[in-house]
Design a protein around this motif. Sequence first.
Motif, mmCIF file in Angstrom:
data_model
loop_
_atom_site.group_PDB
_atom_site.id
_atom_site.type_symbol
_atom_site.label_atom_id
_atom_site.label_comp_id
_atom_site.label_asym_id
_atom_site.label_seq_id
_atom_site.Cartn_x
_atom_site.Cartn_y
_atom_site.Cartn_z
ATOM 1 N N ALA A 1 -7.799 0.993 -3.464
ATOM 2 C CA ALA A 1 -7.364 0.853 -2.080
ATOM 3 C C ALA A 1 -6.818 -0.551 -1.840
ATOM 4 O O ALA A 1 -7.100 -1.469 -2.613
ATOM 5 N N ASN B 1 1.328 4.056 -2.784
ATOM 6 C CA ASN B 1 0.746 5.302 -2.296
ATOM 7 C C ASN B 1 -0.784 5.229 -2.275
ATOM 8 O O ASN B 1 -1.474 6.138 -2.702
ATOM 9 N N GLN B 2 -1.295 4.106 -1.759
ATOM 10 C CA GLN B 2 -2.743 3.929 -1.679
ATOM 11 C C GLN B 2 -3.178 3.866 -0.228
ATOM 12 O O GLN B 2 -2.418 3.445 0.636
ATOM 13 N N PRO B 3 -4.456 4.241 0.039
ATOM 14 C CA PRO B 3 -4.968 4.069 1.397
ATOM 15 C C PRO B 3 -5.104 2.584 1.711
ATOM 16 O O PRO B 3 -5.228 1.762 0.799
ATOM 17 N N GLN B 4 -5.073 2.245 3.012
ATOM 18 C CA GLN B 4 -5.190 0.842 3.390
ATOM 19 C C GLN B 4 -6.225 0.666 4.486
ATOM 20 O O GLN B 4 -6.418 1.529 5.336
ATOM 21 N N ALA C 1 0.840 -1.206 0.000
ATOM 22 C CA ALA C 1 0.000 0.000 0.000
ATOM 23 C C ALA C 1 0.873 1.252 0.000
ATOM 24 O O ALA C 1 0.616 2.216 -0.729
ATOM 25 N N GLU C 2 1.927 1.234 0.802
ATOM 26 C CA GLU C 2 2.817 2.394 0.878
ATOM 27 C C GLU C 2 3.537 2.607 -0.454
ATOM 28 O O GLU C 2 3.602 3.725 -0.958
ATOM 29 N N PHE C 3 4.073 1.517 -1.028
ATOM 30 C CA PHE C 3 4.800 1.661 -2.298
ATOM 31 C C PHE C 3 3.881 2.162 -3.418
ATOM 32 O O PHE C 3 4.325 2.847 -4.317
#
Lengths: 321, 262
Positions: free
Chosen positions: B174, B137-140, B133-135
Amino acid sequence: MSKPELWVIAERRLDHIEPTTQQLITKARDLAGNSFKTVVILLEATADHLEDELTPYGPDEIRVVRDDRFPTATDAEHADALQQLVETYHPNGILFGATITGRSIAPRLQAKLQTGLTADALGLRYDGETLIAVKPSYGDNIMCEITIPERRPQMVTVRPNTFVAEEAAGTAEVTTTTVTFHPVDRLQVTAATPVVNTATTVGDASRVVALGRGAASAAMVNHATQLAEKLGGRIGVSRPLTDQDRFTHDDQIGQSGNTIHPELIINFGISGAVQFLVGMQDAKTIVAVNSDPDAPIFDVADYGYVGDAQTFMTALLAQFN
Amino acid sequence: MKIVVCIKQVPETNNVKIDPVTHNLDRRGLAGVMNPFDKNAVELALNLKDTTGAEVALLTMGPDDYAESVREGMAMGADSGYLLSDRAFAGADTLATGYVIAQALKKIGDADLILFGRQAVDADTGQVGPIVAEFLNQPQITYAASLRMSGPNEVTAERLLEDTKQTLVAQLPAVVSVRSELNTPRYPTPRNIQLSFEKPLTVWHHDDLDLDDTRLGQSGSPTVVTKVYAPEPVKRELTPLTGTPSEAASQLIKALKEHQLI
Ligand SMILES: Cc1cc2nc3c(=O)[nH]c(=O)nc-3n(C[C@H](O)[C@H](O)[C@H](O)COP(=O)(O)OP(=O)(O)OC[C@H]3O[C@@H](n4cnc5c(N)ncnc54)[C@H](O)[C@@H]3O)c2cc1C
Ligand SMILES: Nc1ncnc2c1ncn2[C@@H]1O[C@H](COP(=O)(O)O)[C@@H](O)[C@H]1O
């Protein structure tokens, strides 16, 4: 040169500090010795004073960042704030509770920092400046020691209730600092409601009557309730008993349930699988009642009775009366 | 709508032993199966497929035999699969695994929902989802206890923290990881098993993806396993309680009094 910093990330649970934070402060002080500075990072709202729940545990410093958006911030927003702090202060190590919150924020921070993160540690020690974390895997059947030799900070999430929080002398310096809050638009926390009936769990009890598959009858549960009352304690169960309507996951002791540190645990009809033992083997006094003389529970018990759980329970209750 | 479910293959039992001589994990005789927690993520995706007609793809990084778990997921009803397999990916920790998976998801391109299991039962970390998710750049939303579509491009989920229930609303795309209590995974039907052999399984090797080689495999992994051992419960000296149940009970009561426990 100033000492390298070992951080504990404070976690909030509604209007209080989640107890794992205090456990980690005690452990961090112990790990730090004279070589590291223990710093608690606390993200809170402007009117909050959660640091008051941390000072008695004696970290060297509590570094507070205030923003009214923190109490409802999402994982990504927390990770972003923490990244800014790491890039300012360059800690040597960071400890999170392996709670759902900790296990959600820590890996996002790890990805931002491109460093290592050991999950769900049950043991920690320093070798020089290298933090060694003991991590179970394969459902606690295997223990691994994991290090992060080259990158910093060294990040770890630690299983709740693995260490015992102890108040400590010494005055924590409370400082404040700032970060830029970068809101994430695409995710909103729209409600947070307390889940009722968690006031006392088996994790809080100092005396525990534990029931397993060999002590699962309604009569046994009834007697165990009486015994727990007399001892001023609570019932806990091994995993198979969580299938009964009467018990939930909150009552379960063990790897996938609660890790407990009671003064006394009396185990009835529990074989002593490793996943159960890891949750209770730090109890001060362990008693086991099992009809199988070779049950592994006897290896970790201080007192043991080989025989039928119900019969022994009846005899025990009779003498309490 | 397109859903990608990330799945891992794991040894079929947790009863792994340590080889007393080499001190390595002894996985002899253990077949690989789909990580049980990932089946809950597959089930969630298939549910959304049943109700909204979503397209469901599976994605796994691992040796070639991980294709078996992809087939298993396709037999449950997923439409297609991707296997990321290359010697260069071997020995990856969660960071290096998350990197390759994120790069593959960028190549796949248009996933609205990326699903993960709560954790892999071999490593027990649950980190790969948030890292991806971080790589990306998405909400989790981690450890989702329920999830439903609440708009054309929006999901609403519940998450149970230790003593709080959170409701979260995410605009897609997401990343979601699911709790195992979310649902009961379906079994493959004979027809779906047959169909699974006709469904496309794409294998991507190192050169098929845009990769920074310093972030791959063992050398791209910050964590190092320095020791592996079987946990030994701390043995105590056992005092047997003997005689009739009543005699044994009175011995226990005496001992508890001595320890000031009653
Ligand atoms: C990933 C994973 C996580 C797990 N997490 C947990 C966990 O958190 N907690 C947990 O408890 N388990 C957990 N387990 C399950 C664990 O491995 C065991 O299966 C479980 O602890 C067994 O419970 P038990 O001792 O009650 O039952 P059993 O193993 O069936 O033992 C019953 C015992 O009762 C004795 N007995 C039978 N009749 C009588 C009688 N009349 N009087 C006296 N004794 C009698 C028998 O001799 C036996 O020793 C986990 C397993 C895995 C794989
Ligand atoms: N090699 C892999 N390939 C695809 N998905 C994976 C892989 N490893 C882990 N995952 C996913 O990430 C989740 C968490 O895994 P872990 O962080 O290893 O506990 C799993 O439940 C899978 O959904």
